[in-house]
Motif scaffolding. Structure first.
Motif, PDB file in Angstrom:
ATOM      1  N   LEU A  16       0.917  -1.174   0.081  1.00  0.00           N
ATOM      2  CA  LEU A  16      -0.004   0.121  -0.070  1.00  0.00           C
ATOM      3  C   LEU A  16       0.897   1.248  -0.067  1.00  0.00           C
ATOM      4  CD1 LEU A  16      -3.044  -1.387   2.406  1.00  0.00           C
ATOM      5  CD2 LEU A  16      -3.077  -0.780   0.055  1.00  0.00           C
ATOM      6  N   SER A  17       2.024   1.346   0.592  1.00  0.00           N
ATOM      7  CA  SER A  17       2.989   2.438   0.664  1.00  0.00           C
ATOM      8  C   SER A  17       3.352   2.636  -0.805  1.00  0.00           C
ATOM      9  CB  SER A  17       4.091   2.098   1.525  1.00  0.00           C
ATOM     10  OG  SER A  17       4.820   1.130   1.095  1.00  0.00           O
ATOM     11  N   GLU A  18       3.646   1.699  -1.700  1.00  0.00           N
ATOM     12  CA  GLU A  18       3.774   1.849  -2.973  1.00  0.00           C
ATOM     13  C   GLU A  18       2.928   2.357  -3.845  1.00  0.00           C
ATOM     14  OE1 GLU A  18       5.537  -1.875  -4.263  1.00  0.00           O
ATOM     15  OE2 GLU A  18       7.411  -1.761  -3.076  1.00  0.00           O
ATOM     16  N   GLN A  19       1.644   1.941  -3.675  1.00  0.00           N
ATOM     17  CA  GLN A  19       0.249   2.035  -4.129  1.00  0.00           C
ATOM     18  C   GLN A  19       0.021   3.680  -4.230  1.00  0.00           C
ATOM     19  OE1 GLN A  19      -3.040  -0.441  -3.481  1.00  0.00           O
ATOM     20  NE2 GLN A  19      -4.593   1.234  -3.925  1.00  0.00           N
ATOM     21  N   PHE A  20       0.080   4.152  -2.928  1.00  0.00           N
ATOM     22  CA  PHE A  20      -0.094   5.330  -2.589  1.00  0.00           C
ATOM     23  C   PHE A  20       0.882   6.324  -2.505  1.00  0.00           C
ATOM     24  CE2 PHE A  20      -3.727   3.008  -0.499  1.00  0.00           C
ATOM     25  CZ  PHE A  20      -5.012   3.784  -1.032  1.00  0.00           C
ATOM     26  N   ASN A  21       2.096   5.809  -2.799  1.00  0.00           N
ATOM     27  CA  ASN A  21       3.285   6.677  -2.827  1.00  0.00           C
ATOM     28  C   ASN A  21       3.347   7.172  -1.325  1.00  0.00           C
ATOM     29  OD1 ASN A  21       5.656   7.792  -3.717  1.00  0.00           O
ATOM     30  ND2 ASN A  21       4.747   9.603  -4.511  1.00  0.00           N
ATOM     31  N   ALA A  22       3.208   6.537  -0.325  1.00  0.00           N
ATOM     32  CA  ALA A  22       3.333   6.968   1.129  1.00  0.00           C
ATOM     33  C   ALA A  22       4.488   6.629   1.806  1.00  0.00           C
ATOM     34  CB  ALA A  22       1.996   6.517   1.684  1.00  0.00           C
ATOM     35  N   ASN A  23       4.792   7.127   2.886  1.00  0.00           N
ATOM     36  CA  ASN A  23       5.825   6.769   3.794  1.00  0.00           C
ATOM     37  C   ASN A  23       5.375   5.498   4.390  1.00  0.00           C
ATOM     38  OD1 ASN A  23       7.560   8.976   3.237  1.00  0.00           O
ATOM     39  ND2 ASN A  23       6.406   9.991   4.872  1.00  0.00           N
ATOM     40  N   LEU A  24       6.328   4.490   4.696  1.00  0.00           N
ATOM     41  CA  LEU A  24       6.118   3.352   5.636  1.00  0.00           C
ATOM     42  C   LEU A  24       6.769   3.275   6.776  1.00  0.00           C
ATOM     43  CD1 LEU A  24       4.714   0.424   5.586  1.00  0.00           C
ATOM     44  CD2 LEU A  24       6.932  -0.443   4.571  1.00  0.00           C
ATOM     45  N   THR A  25       5.927   3.276   7.814  1.00  0.00           N
ATOM     46  CA  THR A  25       6.461   3.597   9.158  1.00  0.00           C
ATOM     47  C   THR A  25       6.226   2.122   9.933  1.00  0.00           C
ATOM     48  OG1 THR A  25       6.077   5.819   9.215  1.00  0.00           O
ATOM     49  CG2 THR A  25       6.496   4.515  11.230  1.00  0.00           C
ATOM     50  N   SER A  26       7.209   1.222  10.539  1.00  0.00           N
ATOM     51  CA  SER A  26       7.117   0.221  11.276  1.00  0.00           C
ATOM     52  C   SER A  26       6.990   0.534  12.922  1.00  0.00           C
ATOM     53  CB  SER A  26       8.224  -0.716  11.080  1.00  0.00           C
ATOM     54  OG  SER A  26       8.086  -1.043   9.821  1.00  0.00           O
ATOM     55  N   ILE A  27       5.891   0.137  13.320  1.00  0.00           N
ATOM     56  CA  ILE A  27       5.984   0.488  14.809  1.00  0.00           C
ATOM     57  C   ILE A  27       6.031  -0.727  15.884  1.00  0.00           C
ATOM     58  CG2 ILE A  27       4.227   1.429  16.606  1.00  0.00           C
ATOM     59  CD1 ILE A  27       4.974   3.381  14.366  1.00  0.00           C
ATOM     60  N   GLN A  28       7.114  -0.511  16.693  1.00  0.00           N
ATOM     61  CA  GLN A  28       6.999  -1.792  17.535  1.00  0.00           C
ATOM     62  C   GLN A  28       5.779  -1.981  18.434  1.00  0.00           C
ATOM     63  OE1 GLN A  28       7.288  -2.235  21.343  1.00  0.00           O
ATOM     64  NE2 GLN A  28       7.837  -4.237  20.512  1.00  0.00           N
ATOM     65  N   HIS A  29       5.418  -3.080  18.519  1.00  0.00           N
ATOM     66  CA  HIS A  29       4.129  -3.518  19.009  1.00  0.00           C
ATOM     67  C   HIS A  29       3.877  -2.875  20.618  1.00  0.00           C
ATOM     68  CE1 HIS A  29       0.914  -6.907  19.378  1.00  0.00           C
ATOM     69  NE2 HIS A  29       1.240  -6.691  20.602  1.00  0.00           N
ATOM     70  N   HIS A  30       4.623  -2.976  21.462  1.00  0.00           N
ATOM     71  CA  HIS A  30       4.325  -2.703  22.921  1.00  0.00           C
ATOM     72  C   HIS A  30       4.314  -1.006  22.790  1.00  0.00           C
ATOM     73  CE1 HIS A  30       5.611  -6.851  23.228  1.00  0.00           C
ATOM     74  NE2 HIS A  30       4.317  -6.746  23.923  1.00  0.00           N
ATOM     75  N   HIS A  31       5.238  -0.398  21.957  1.00  0.00           N
ATOM     76  CA  HIS A  31       5.154   1.003  21.973  1.00  0.00           C
ATOM     77  C   HIS A  31       3.652   1.429  21.664  1.00  0.00           C
ATOM     78  CE1 HIS A  31       6.674   4.823  19.791  1.00  0.00           C
ATOM     79  NE2 HIS A  31       6.065   5.148  21.128  1.00  0.00           N
ATOM     80  N   ALA A  32       2.981   0.581  20.531  1.00  0.00           N
ATOM     81  CA  ALA A  32       1.764   1.136  20.076  1.00  0.00           C
ATOM     82  C   ALA A  32       0.717   0.780  21.233  1.00  0.00           C
ATOM     83  CB  ALA A  32       1.324   0.152  18.944  1.00  0.00           C
ATOM     84  N   HIS A  33       0.927  -0.057  22.139  1.00  0.00           N
ATOM     85  CA  HIS A  33      -0.096  -0.411  23.241  1.00  0.00           C
ATOM     86  C   HIS A  33       0.071   0.713  24.078  1.00  0.00           C
ATOM     87  CE1 HIS A  33      -1.769  -4.465  23.266  1.00  0.00           C
ATOM     88  NE2 HIS A  33      -0.656  -5.130  22.891  1.00  0.00           N
ATOM     89  N   GLY A  34       1.328   1.296  24.363  1.00  0.00           N
ATOM     90  CA  GLY A  34       1.547   2.393  25.381  1.00  0.00           C
ATOM     91  C   GLY A  34       1.019   3.639  24.708  1.00  0.00           C
ATOM     92  N   ALA A  35       1.063   3.937  23.507  1.00  0.00           N
ATOM     93  CA  ALA A  35       0.495   5.087  22.914  1.00  0.00           C
ATOM     94  C   ALA A  35      -1.162   5.087  22.916  1.00  0.00           C
ATOM     95  CB  ALA A  35       0.762   5.272  21.530  1.00  0.00           C
ATOM     96  N   VAL A  36      -1.551   4.023  22.754  1.00  0.00           N
ATOM     97  CA  VAL A  36      -3.190   3.856  22.954  1.00  0.00           C
ATOM     98  C   VAL A  36      -3.528   4.027  24.531  1.00  0.00           C
ATOM     99  CG1 VAL A  36      -5.141   2.567  23.061  1.00  0.00           C
ATOM    100  CG2 VAL A  36      -3.401   2.210  21.183  1.00  0.00           C
ATOM    101  N   LEU A  37      -2.940   3.656  25.289  1.00  0.00           N
ATOM    102  CA  LEU A  37      -3.059   3.871  26.900  1.00  0.00           C
ATOM    103  C   LEU A  37      -2.867   5.415  27.292  1.00  0.00           C
ATOM    104  CD1 LEU A  37      -3.960   2.557  29.613  1.00  0.00           C
ATOM    105  CD2 LEU A  37      -1.238   2.110  29.819  1.00  0.00           C
ATOM    106  N   SER A  38      -1.811   6.053  26.627  1.00  0.00           N
ATOM    107  CA  SER A  38      -1.549   7.207  27.040  1.00  0.00           C
ATOM    108  C   SER A  38      -2.837   8.188  26.508  1.00  0.00           C
ATOM    109  CB  SER A  38      -0.443   7.736  26.199  1.00  0.00           C
ATOM    110  OG  SER A  38       0.858   7.075  26.789  1.00  0.00           O
ATOM    111  N   ALA A  39      -3.261   8.130  25.364  1.00  0.00           N
ATOM    112  CA  ALA A  39      -4.241   8.788  24.785  1.00  0.00           C
ATOM    113  C   ALA A  39      -5.461   8.685  25.571  1.00  0.00           C
ATOM    114  CB  ALA A  39      -4.412   8.386  23.296  1.00  0.00           C
ATOM    115  N   ASP A  40      -5.714   7.220  25.964  1.00  0.00           N
ATOM    116  CA  ASP A  40      -7.060   7.058  26.618  1.00  0.00           C
ATOM    117  C   ASP A  40      -7.025   7.840  28.112  1.00  0.00           C
ATOM    118  OD1 ASP A  40      -9.448   5.929  26.388  1.00  0.00           O
ATOM    119  OD2 ASP A  40      -8.797   3.667  26.497  1.00  0.00           O
TER     120      ASP A  40
END
Length: 780
Positions: free
Chosen positions: A489-513
């Motif tokens: 999809l990054s190629e299809q939309f000519n978009a940046n591809l960002t890899s996010i560490q699994h537990h970092h994502a967990h923490g970001a949701v918890l912070s936002a919540d």
């Protein structure tokens, strides 16, 4: 006279918003008009400032019950502007036809349970909708599952296939009627209808398919019943025969079934229900609520085997209410109709073909389901809400990130697609600071589910009017299908591809919540790909949303054979105990107490010990899930995982009600300059207590508490060093009430604030939201 242009964003389409505005404007004698734009509602008023302010105040107080106003933008227009000449000639307030011109952010309402007014109608023999199973109005019924595009008008829904009869047309076009532009509105003359089919696909020629279907259920038959957002397999809960047959046919021998019960009073005959649980059961979202079984629980043991709790929901569609009107049964199994790992079935041909040999009969309707949407699942731990699955009733209502977090963190101009992990997948589209998290997608290892993911992305792009992305976010794991899709999809939309560490994502949701810009948190789950290439899952992490630091963990343990150790937890237990016993002593212990837990008995025990000595095909993990699996295996609670989280769930249930407190010591050590909890010591102490004859329920409770306290102890140490006063908890382990309470108590006793998820999933269902939040912060 001034001209006020008002743009209202939020859940304001498909909820009776326009007729409410119409009635308010007429009551205040205001001139103007209202219309749906592509994504918002536009109101034009020819009025002075005082009159407009009175209108807005009244609207906020009297908005429809299921409407949500996220923002109101007011713009004053020059009264000489020629664009508005056509409206100036009007002496009243009008509702205009919708327009698809606007391209901002939209909010599509989720499906909602039948309202009291509609319920009263289907129970009234004198009402023309008596016993009609598809009754709906602006306050209830399907929304997300029937919409194809915006604006939310009937022509853009699957109800377009059912032209309104004269009486329904009169209601639909009357602004004073609650069915004014209720897109799902219909009756038995013009709406969808039910048909009952035999297992061979032949339709039964009967006048009341629903009544006959219930009669078959009560005789012990298994039915596939198509509902609002998908199909359920339905069976009696008080008859051993259909329950066993359903398990055998699905090849699902242990995973608990959810049930639907007729009303709250009946639920209380078999389950414990707190005030907050009752409120959720009766809410317009109607999720499955995980309740504790009561002392009087009387269902067949195989409905929810070896668990102290059971998932329960109340009827949410007219069809469900009518189903219970024909029976004296207190509840029915109501489980998603799908092959293991695949999405729930929604098309009649697919249902008849793929459920052959599973269902005895099929109760189907002829309304197309545009978006399948599984039931949501929640649980309360010590009266605190926890989402296990956030889907029907909630999706795709967005999170307003600009309100949840410091607006400086979020790039409101970025269009971001985040794809989640691998299991329990949702995806998320972020646009103008709104994060639209999809319905439950599931296990993307399965091809049909992977296809469902791609179809759902395309559809949500359509109804949010999103045509391109700046960033595609995915998990760091290189072998996930979602990671591969991210690259495409990054190629299809000519978009940046960002890899996010699994537990970092967990923490970001918890912070936002919890509206926190930085946080120390415990991330405890089965597995997440770490940035060192090992399997993480018991981590203490600091985050400021944009970045993270791994500052503590469980002790790394060898994991022989990778996923084989997940399926057969005795292998993980063997690995952990390897250096606590002489090899022959360990072999004797395993042969005596756990031989049947090994696929190949003594031969596998010998080869496993050799594998651990050689290090061949042996990974490293800090997973909390693997520790709980090992405790369950040690106590002979669960020797083989047949569904996700089985060992940990059975461990919690086994420990529930333990009477005597016993202590399992914890020890924090240093490894790679970070504190780690010695899980080997915990397991060895458990084995010693088993050998000494200690009560196993008490050992199970103490083992859970030791894990919770140990993680909390490291988090406290880290938080003190970082100068952070709040500690959070995330990951699937924190669905466990005992571990959550032990962790919470230890943290609060140390005078730290403890936070959990409030409107998001502790498990992987909200990973896509976390990926979206982090990607947005990185693109500022």
């Amino acid at each position: 006279m001034k001209i006020a242009k008002i743009w209202v964003q939020g859940i304001v389409q498909g909820v009776g918003f326009r007729p409410t505005v119409y009635r308010i404007a007429n009551a205040l004698n205001l001139r103007g008009n209202i219309r749906n734009l592509g994504n918002i509602v536009e109101i034009i008023l020819f009025e002075n400032e005082k009159g407009v302010n009175l209108f807005l105040d009244t609207l906020k107080k009297e908005k429809p019950p299921i409407a949500k106003i996220n923002s109101i933008e007011l713009q004053w227009i020059d009264e000489n502007d020629n664009e508005y000449d056509i409206y100036k000639k009007s002496n009243d307030f009008k509702i205009l036809e919708s327009s698809a011109d606007f391209s901002g952010a939209s909010v599509i309402p989720p499906d909602l349970a039948i309202c009291d007014s509609c319920l009263k109608e289907i129970r009234d023999p004198n009402n023309r909708r008596y016993n009609y199973p598809f009754t709906a109005c602006t306050d209830c019924g399907p929304r997300f599952t029937v919409i194809g595009s915006i604006p939310y008008d009937r022509v853009n829904t699957t109800m377009e296939d059912f032209p309104l009869c004269d009486e329904c047309e009169d209601e639909y076009t009357d602004p004073n009627d609650r069915r004014y532009h209720a897109e799902a509105s219909c009756c038995s003359i013009c709406g969808p209808s039910l048909s009952l089919y035999k297992s061979d696909g032949k339709e039964l020629a009967i006048s009341n398919p629903l009544k006959k279907a219930v009669n078959l259920l009560d005789k012990g038959k298994i039915l596939a019943i198509k509902g609002i957002g998908g199909t359920h397999l339905v069976a009696k809960v008080t008859d051993e025969r259909p329950v066993k047959n359903l398990r055998k046919r699905l090849n699902r021998f242990n995973q608990p079934f959810a049930v639907m019960s007729s009303n709250l009073e009946t639920v209380k005959t078999f389950a414990e229900v707190s005030d907050v649980e009752a409120k959720s059961l009766l809410s317009k979202e109607r999720p499955i609520v995980v309740l504790k079984k009561s002392k009087n629980y009387y269902f067949e043991d195989n409905v929810a085997p070896e668990l102290h709790n059971i998932g329960v929901m109340l009827p949410y569609s007219p069809l469900h209410h009518l189903l219970f009107s024909y029976t004296d049964e207190s509840a029915y199994i109501m489980t998603s109709a799908n092959r293991p790992g695949e999405p729930m079935m929604i098309e009649n041909k697919e249902i008849l073909k793929n459920l052959y040999g599973i269902a005895d009969y099929y109760l189907l309707h002829d309304r197309k389901i545009m978006n399948r949407c599984d039931d949501s699942v929640i649980r309360y731990r010590n009266n605190e809400l926890s989402f296990i699955r956030r889907s029907r009733g909630y999706a795709p209502e967005p999170y307003d990130l600009l309100k949840l977090l410091n607006p400086e963190i979020i790039n409101k101009n970025a269009n971001i697609l985040s794809l989640g992990p691998e299991l329990d997948v949702t995806f998320c589209i972020q646009k103008q600071g709104l994060a639209y998290v999809s319905q439950h997608i599931g296990n993307t290892n399965k091809f049909k589910t992977y296809e469902f993911l791609q179809e759902s992305i395309e559809h949500l792009m359509n109804i949010t009017k999103t045509s391109n992305f700046d960033t595609i976010a995915c998990d760091m794991h290189p072998q996930f299908f979602t990671t591969q899709l991210g690259k495409e999809l990054s190629e299809q939309f000519n978009a940046n591809l960002t890899s996010i560490q699994h537990h970092h994502a967990h923490g970001a949701v918890l912070s936002a919540d919890n509206s926190l810009d930085e946080l120390v948190y415990i991330a405890a789950d089965g597995v997440g790909y770490g940035d060192d290439g090992t399997a993480w899952g018991g981590e203490i992490i600091y985050t400021d949303i944009k970045s993270y630091e791994r500052l503590g963990s469980l002790m790394p343990q060898k994991m022989p054979g990778g996923d084989t150790s997940t399926k057969y937890p005795i292998r993980m237990l063997t690995s952990i105990l390897k250096n606590s016993y002489e090899e022959e002593e360990l072999k004797t212990l395993l042969m005596k107490n756990y031989k049947d837990y090994f696929q190949y008995g003594e031969m596998e025990i010998k080869s496993l010990l050799k594998q651990l000595n050689s290090g061949l095909n042996v990974g490293i993990t800090t997973s909390t899930g693997r520790i709980l699996d090992s405790i369950a295996a040690a106590l002979n609670i669960c020797g083989k995982r047949t569904y996700e989280g089985e060992s940990a769930m059975k461990l919690e249930s086994f420990a529930y009600g333990a009477k005597d407190d016993i202590d399992i010591p914890i020890e924090i050590k240093k490894m790679d300059n970070r504190p780690v909890l010695d899980t080997k010591l915990i397991l060895k102490d458990i084995m010693d207590k088993i050998a000494s004859g200690e009560n196993k329920k008490n050992i199970a409770a103490a083992g859970q508490e030791a894990v919770g306290k140990g993680l909390a102890e490291i988090a406290i140490e880290v938080a003190e060093k970082k100068g952070i006063s709040t500690i959070g908890a995330t990951g699937g382990v924190f669905y466990n009430e005992a571990i959550t309470l032990a962790t919470k108590k230890h943290i609060e006793d140390a005078n730290f604030k403890f936070v959990q998820h409030r409107n998001s999933c502790a498990g992987d269902g909200s990973i896509s939201l976390g990926q979206s939040i982090i990607s947005s912060s990185l693109s500022k």
